[in-house]
Design a protein around this motif. Structure first.
Motif: not given
Length: 265
Positions: A119-139
């Motif tokens: 999520i951090l990377a996607a907020a700072h880059r505009n060239d990612l194909m996608a992001i995948l978050v598996l049971y983390g990131g939203i603690y």
């Protein structure tokens, strides 16, 4: 077979190359709180077997404590946002030097402790194909700002511009179903495309087959199929970037009680 490689300024990573003569999409696959252990490299190999270049960088290379204790879960290492961005940037830069990687099709995947970093990377880059978050990131801690993590999940979601796959478990003792719904709501409020699946009774770490107390084979098989399907769509332009697409699959009890969820071995 996986290869141990170095990138950036001597940072270690594991690289999995698919059996293909064509340039392939790549996934920067971030490890759990244990660092690079067998489960990490197993996932890297599974990505390669699925047709994707898997790249698992060691985000704990700055850690100077007991690595054995870290791998066994008896020690902890924090990941600063600024340092994570440097490591992910260097990982992507390295992948783009490889002649078997499609430089325009790179995703970032985080598991457990590293669920925040995609999520951090996607907020700072505009060239990612996608992001995948598996049971983390939203603690709970991710929704507030800290010195090491100065941006909240809410702030970062506002700036994301790629689709996200989120995989969570009803039985997670760290991430509540309310956290998952909060994540979903923020994505929708900011008109971000997502596919989120919440697995029935699955505890934290249900994908990890090296931890029998947590591993849930049925959920793990379904999640991996969904993950490959999601990657297939986004890498083959099957996800319309001119539309906002939402999919939410949930299987939870009407009597769900987060306070009764416990950590499993």
């Amino acid at each position: 077979m996986l290869a141990e490689v170095t990138f950036g300024k001597g940072k270690k990573a594991y690289l999995g190359k698919p059996d293909s003569t064509e340039k392939r999409p790549a996934v920067v696959q971030l490890h759990e709180r244990y660092g690079i252990v067998k489960h990490t490299t197993d996932l890297t190999q599974k990505l390669a077997d699925g047709g994707y270049v898997g790249f698992a960088p060691d985000l704990f290379f700055r850690f100077t404590g007991n690595r054995k204790a870290l791998a066994e879960g008896d020690a902890a290492a924090e990941i600063r946002d600024d340092e994570a961005l440097i490591d992910i940037d260097e990982a992507i830069a390295y992948l783009r030097t490889l002649d078997f990687v499609d430089p325009d099709r790179i995703a970032v995947m985080g598991v457990c402790q590293t669920g925040r970093q995609p999520i951090l990377a996607a907020a700072h880059r505009n060239d990612l194909m996608a992001i995948l978050v598996l049971y983390g990131g939203i603690y709970q801690r991710d929704w507030v700002a800290h010195e090491e993590r100065p941006e909240t999940i809410s702030d970062m979601i506002e700036r994301m511009n790629c689709p996200v796959l989120g995989l969570f478990g009803e039985g997670d003792h760290i991430i509540s179903c309310d956290d998952v719904l909060r994540f979903r709501n923020h994505l929708e409020q900011n008109k971000k495309s997502y596919h989120i699946r919440l697995y029935k009774e699955a505890p934290h770490g249900w994908l990890n087959d090296t931890m029998p107390g947590r591993y849930r084979p049925e959920a793990a098989r379904d999640a991996w199929q969904l993950l490959l399907s999601f990657l297939g769509k986004v890498s083959d332009n099957g996800w319309d970037r001119d539309r906002v697409l939402w999919t939410f699959d949930s299987d939870m009890s009407p009597d769900y009680d987060f306070t009764k969820k416990k950590r499993l071995a």
